[in-house]
Design an enzyme around this catalytic site. Structure first.
Site, PDB file in Angstrom:
ATOM      1  CB  SER A 167      -0.897   0.003   1.246  1.00 26.28           C
ATOM      2  OG  SER A 167      -1.529   1.253   1.421  1.00 26.28           O
ATOM      3  CE1 TYR A 177      -4.626  -1.866   5.104  1.00 25.72           C
ATOM      4  CE2 TYR A 177      -3.788   0.367   4.783  1.00 25.72           C
ATOM      5  CZ  TYR A 177      -4.235  -0.830   4.263  1.00 25.72           C
ATOM      6  OH  TYR A 177      -4.279  -0.999   2.898  1.00 25.72           O
TER       7      TYR A 177
END
EC number: 1.1.1.1
Length: 254
Positions: free
Chosen positions: A138, A151
């Site tokens: 990501s 996260y």
């Protein structure tokens, strides 16, 4: 990498970005697309088969949080059937900073374990042929969304792991690169929990800014697969594909 006539294992290939990427892969004509996912989706699998009947699409139930030994057992079943696998895509991920342990287990440990397990079949030190790993990380691995620090940290860890695997390619014969999507319109980002509820509106705030569709992301994902650049850090954001140049601040010198 030429996708046509290849054998590909795709972990979490039935999710938002995953499913559209599976569609794009199938269009390119691999010999086999093996989907490993926690939840079966017969309608999506039948759609993929209809999209290109020449491609053999198979599904195995798989939770990336299972022990390493179970992952090795599943991969042995797949390798016994296919004999060779060209590409492993690790795509499992959750976005919920209320679930700290599971976030780390899925986003990081699952990627590590699945990659480690396939080394039994690929590592050239064991007589293997080598292979390619594409890990979906990501852009939060570059700069965190600080309202979801768990996260973001899990994705940064996966990014670091991928870079190390790439550097080990001369020893193992296994190359690797990371796929780093920006904010993409999926179920994942429509509503999620921030760490300790520091920003209840974090999903809404992110979606106020320009995003990309899952189709745009998937099309660029396939371009990255075809480029097959060991160690590449691919940013897939706003419908564009860009190779990121990582700034080195420290070197182990070994």
């Amino acid at each position: 990498m030429v996708i046509a006539n290849s054998n590909i294992i795709f972990v979490a290939g039935l999710g938002g970005i995953g499913l559209d990427t599976s569609r794009e892969i199938v269009k390119s004509g691999p010999k086999n697309l093996v989907l490993l996912d926690r939840i079966d989706n017969p309608a999506a699998i039948n759609e993929l088969r209809a999209l290109n009947p020449k491609v053999t699409v198979t599904f195995y139930s798989y939770d990336v949080t299972v022990p390493l030994a179970e992952t090795k057992k599943l991969l042995k079943t797949i390798f016994d059937k296919l004999k060779t696998v060209d590409l492993l895509i690790n795509g499992a991920g959750i976005l919920d900073d209320h679930q700290i342990e599971r976030t780390i287990a899925v986003n990081f440990t699952g990627t590590v374990n699945t990659t480690t397990a396939i080394m039994d079949f690929w590592d050239k030190r064991k007589g293997g042929p080598g292979g390619i790993v594409a890990n979906i990380c990501s852009v939060t691995g570059f700069n965190s969304i600080y309202q979801v620090p768990v996260y973001s940290a899990s994705k940064a860890a996966a990014l670091s792991f991928t870079g190390s695997i790439a550097k080990l390619a001369p020893i193992t014969g296994v190359t690797a690169y990371s796929i780093n999507p920006g904010i993409t319109k999926t179920v994942l980002v429509h509503k999620f929990n921030s760490w300790l509820n520091v920003e209840p509106r974090v999903a809404e705030l992110l979606l106020d800014h320009p995003t990309q569709t899952t189709v745009q992301c998937a099309q660029n994902f396939v371009k990255a697969i075809e480029a097959n650049e060991n160690g590449a850090i691919w940013q897939l954001d706003l419908g564009r594909l860009e190779a990121i140049e990582w700034t080195k601040h420290w070197d182990s010198r070994i």
